[in-house]
Write an enzyme that holds these catalytic residues in place. Structure first.
Site, PDB file in Angstrom:
ATOM      1  N   PHE A   1      39.063  32.237  12.640  1.00 11.35           N
ATOM      2  CA  PHE A   1      37.602  32.169  12.403  1.00 11.35           C
ATOM      3  C   PHE A   1      37.214  30.751  11.943  1.00 11.35           C
ATOM      4  O   PHE A   1      38.302  30.050  11.822  1.00 11.35           O
ATOM      5  CB  PHE A   1      37.631  33.363  11.187  1.00 11.35           C
ATOM      6  CG  PHE A   1      38.097  32.868   9.796  1.00 11.35           C
ATOM      7  CD1 PHE A   1      39.443  33.135   9.685  1.00 11.35           C
ATOM      8  CD2 PHE A   1      37.136  32.103   8.950  1.00 11.35           C
ATOM      9  CE1 PHE A   1      39.793  32.646   8.297  1.00 11.35           C
ATOM     10  CE2 PHE A   1      37.637  31.952   7.627  1.00 11.35           C
ATOM     11  CZ  PHE A   1      38.896  32.026   7.411  1.00 11.35           C
TER      12      PHE A   1
ATOM     13  N   ASP B   1      38.141  29.419  -3.687  1.00 17.60           N
ATOM     14  CA  ASP B   1      37.053  28.451  -2.852  1.00 17.60           C
ATOM     15  C   ASP B   1      37.821  27.874  -2.157  1.00 17.60           C
ATOM     16  O   ASP B   1      39.112  27.235  -2.260  1.00 17.60           O
ATOM     17  CB  ASP B   1      36.156  27.479  -3.848  1.00 17.60           C
ATOM     18  CG  ASP B   1      34.683  27.319  -3.368  1.00 17.60           C
ATOM     19  OD1 ASP B   1      34.271  28.247  -2.765  1.00 17.60           O
ATOM     20  OD2 ASP B   1      34.426  25.944  -3.269  1.00 17.60           O
TER      21      ASP B   1
ATOM     22  N   HIS C   1      46.622  27.362   4.104  1.00 18.49           N
ATOM     23  CA  HIS C   1      46.320  26.946   2.436  1.00 18.49           C
ATOM     24  C   HIS C   1      46.225  28.065   1.443  1.00 18.49           C
ATOM     25  O   HIS C   1      46.586  27.570   0.363  1.00 18.49           O
ATOM     26  CB  HIS C   1      45.008  25.972   2.638  1.00 18.49           C
ATOM     27  CG  HIS C   1      43.912  26.892   3.581  1.00 18.49           C
ATOM     28  ND1 HIS C   1      44.203  27.544   4.624  1.00 18.49           N
ATOM     29  CD2 HIS C   1      42.602  27.109   3.183  1.00 18.49           C
ATOM     30  CE1 HIS C   1      43.111  28.027   5.267  1.00 18.49           C
ATOM     31  NE2 HIS C   1      42.207  27.791   4.223  1.00 18.49           N
TER      32      HIS C   1
ATOM     33  N   TYR D   1      36.563  27.270  11.306  1.00 15.96           N
ATOM     34  CA  TYR D   1      36.919  25.977  12.083  1.00 15.96           C
ATOM     35  C   TYR D   1      38.425  26.057  12.718  1.00 15.96           C
ATOM     36  O   TYR D   1      39.065  25.084  13.229  1.00 15.96           O
ATOM     37  CB  TYR D   1      36.924  24.739  10.853  1.00 15.96           C
ATOM     38  CG  TYR D   1      35.557  24.642  10.511  1.00 15.96           C
ATOM     39  CD1 TYR D   1      34.708  23.664  11.097  1.00 15.96           C
ATOM     40  CD2 TYR D   1      35.138  25.081   9.176  1.00 15.96           C
ATOM     41  CE1 TYR D   1      33.487  23.442  10.367  1.00 15.96           C
ATOM     42  CE2 TYR D   1      33.964  25.125   8.854  1.00 15.96           C
ATOM     43  CZ  TYR D   1      33.445  23.974   9.519  1.00 15.96           C
ATOM     44  OH  TYR D   1      31.771  23.973   8.917  1.00 15.96           O
TER      45      TYR D   1
HETATM   46  P1  IMP Z   1      35.451  30.575   1.446  1.00 15.68           P
HETATM   47  O1  IMP Z   1      34.443  30.054   0.509  1.00 15.68           O
HETATM   48  O2  IMP Z   1      36.705  30.677   0.824  1.00 15.68           O
HETATM   49  O3  IMP Z   1      34.799  32.117   1.857  1.00 15.68           O
HETATM   50  O4  IMP Z   1      35.468  29.841   2.618  1.00 15.68           O
HETATM   51  C1  IMP Z   1      34.643  28.761   2.952  1.00 15.68           C
HETATM   52  C2  IMP Z   1      34.377  28.453   4.275  1.00 15.68           C
HETATM   53  O5  IMP Z   1      35.514  27.553   4.755  1.00 15.68           O
HETATM   54  C3  IMP Z   1      34.638  29.308   5.393  1.00 15.68           C
HETATM   55  O6  IMP Z   1      33.249  29.937   5.616  1.00 15.68           O
HETATM   56  C4  IMP Z   1      35.140  28.500   6.771  1.00 15.68           C
HETATM   57  O7  IMP Z   1      34.199  27.749   7.093  1.00 15.68           O
HETATM   58  C5  IMP Z   1      35.979  27.478   5.877  1.00 15.68           C
HETATM   59  N1  IMP Z   1      37.573  27.979   5.957  1.00 15.68           N
HETATM   60  C6  IMP Z   1      38.135  28.571   4.893  1.00 15.68           C
HETATM   61  N2  IMP Z   1      39.326  28.993   5.263  1.00 15.68           N
HETATM   62  C7  IMP Z   1      39.393  28.757   6.576  1.00 15.68           C
HETATM   63  C8  IMP Z   1      40.447  29.149   7.594  1.00 15.68           C
HETATM   64  O8  IMP Z   1      41.462  29.548   7.216  1.00 15.68           O
HETATM   65  N3  IMP Z   1      39.950  28.810   8.750  1.00 15.68           N
HETATM   66  C9  IMP Z   1      38.839  28.430   9.159  1.00 15.68           C
HETATM   67  N4  IMP Z   1      37.711  28.087   8.406  1.00 15.68           N
HETATM   68  C10 IMP Z   1      38.333  28.093   7.179  1.00 15.68           C
END
Ligand code: IMP
Length: 202
Positions: free
Chosen positions: A156, A75, A184, A158
């Protein structure tokens, strides 16, 4: 990590084939065969947690119990200090059903107003879960600054408003390989892989 991962198969708690492939590659050094929750016909649980770690655990435990194998879930999101950690868990939801990240970035900038503290971090939490309910958690972070206006179209989410510390370009302007080496996600997966390898060597 208090429990060794001695299985040779692992379920990735995702229905996104691209994500499952990428996680399989990142786990390459551990010598695991990766299956996806989608392949096993497992349903996706509702993410009702209040932290990244809780949501990762909900997903990992559902797949571990459903597949009767160890399972891994992640997450992640953007946490902004001046917004008390928002959008955080709601990073994807701020973009709405149309995944409009231009609007989500505008909301971050508008809610920050003229806050002097522009500090932010991308966070990725991995949860490794076993069918008996045992879990292990690994957290990765990359610290940076929110900039405005957005710059770059290589990433992608932010990425265009996030400038990692020690750099003068945003994640949106950075070469994907360079971002992947310091992100991260890389930080969290390095911790998990190192823990697996340390157990195998002992
Ligand atoms: P997920 O739950 O890991 O798929 O990601 C949750 C949300 O966090 C994504 O839809 C992005 O909005 C944001 N996010 C997570 N990692 C990144 C990144 O590396 N770059 C930009 N946005 C991120």
């Amino acid at each position: 990590m208090t429990r060794p991962l001695d299985a040779d198969r692992l379920v990735v708690a995702s229905h996104n084939p691209g994500k499952v492939r990428e996680i399989g590659d990142l786990l390459g050094p551990c010598g695991l065969t990766v299956l996806s929750a989608g392949d096993l016909g497992l349903s996706e649980p509702e993410e009702t947690g209040t932290t990244f770690a809780e949501n990762a655990a909900i997903k990992a435990l559902a797949s571990a119990r459903g597949g009767n194998l160890p399972a891994l879930a992640d997450d992640s999101g953007l946490t902004v200090r001046a917004l008390n950690g928002a959008p955080g868990l709601y990073s994807a939801r701020w973009a709405g059903p149309d995944k409009d990240f231009r609007a989500a970035m505008e909301r971050v900038n508008n809610e920050m107003g003229d806050a002097a503290d522009r500090g932010a971090a991308f966070v990725c939490v991995l949860c490794l879960a076993w069918p008996d309910g045992h879990t292990e958690t690994f957290e990765g972070r990359v610290e940076g600054t929110i900039i405005w206006p957005p710059r770059g179209d290589k990433g992608f989410g932010y990425d265009p408003i996030f400038q990692p510390h020690g750099h003068t370009i945003t994640f949106g302007e950075m070469d994907p390989d360079a971002k992947h080496a310091m992100s991260h996600r890389a930080d969290a997966f390095n911790k998990l892989v190192n823990a697996c390898l340390a157990h195998r060597a002992s």
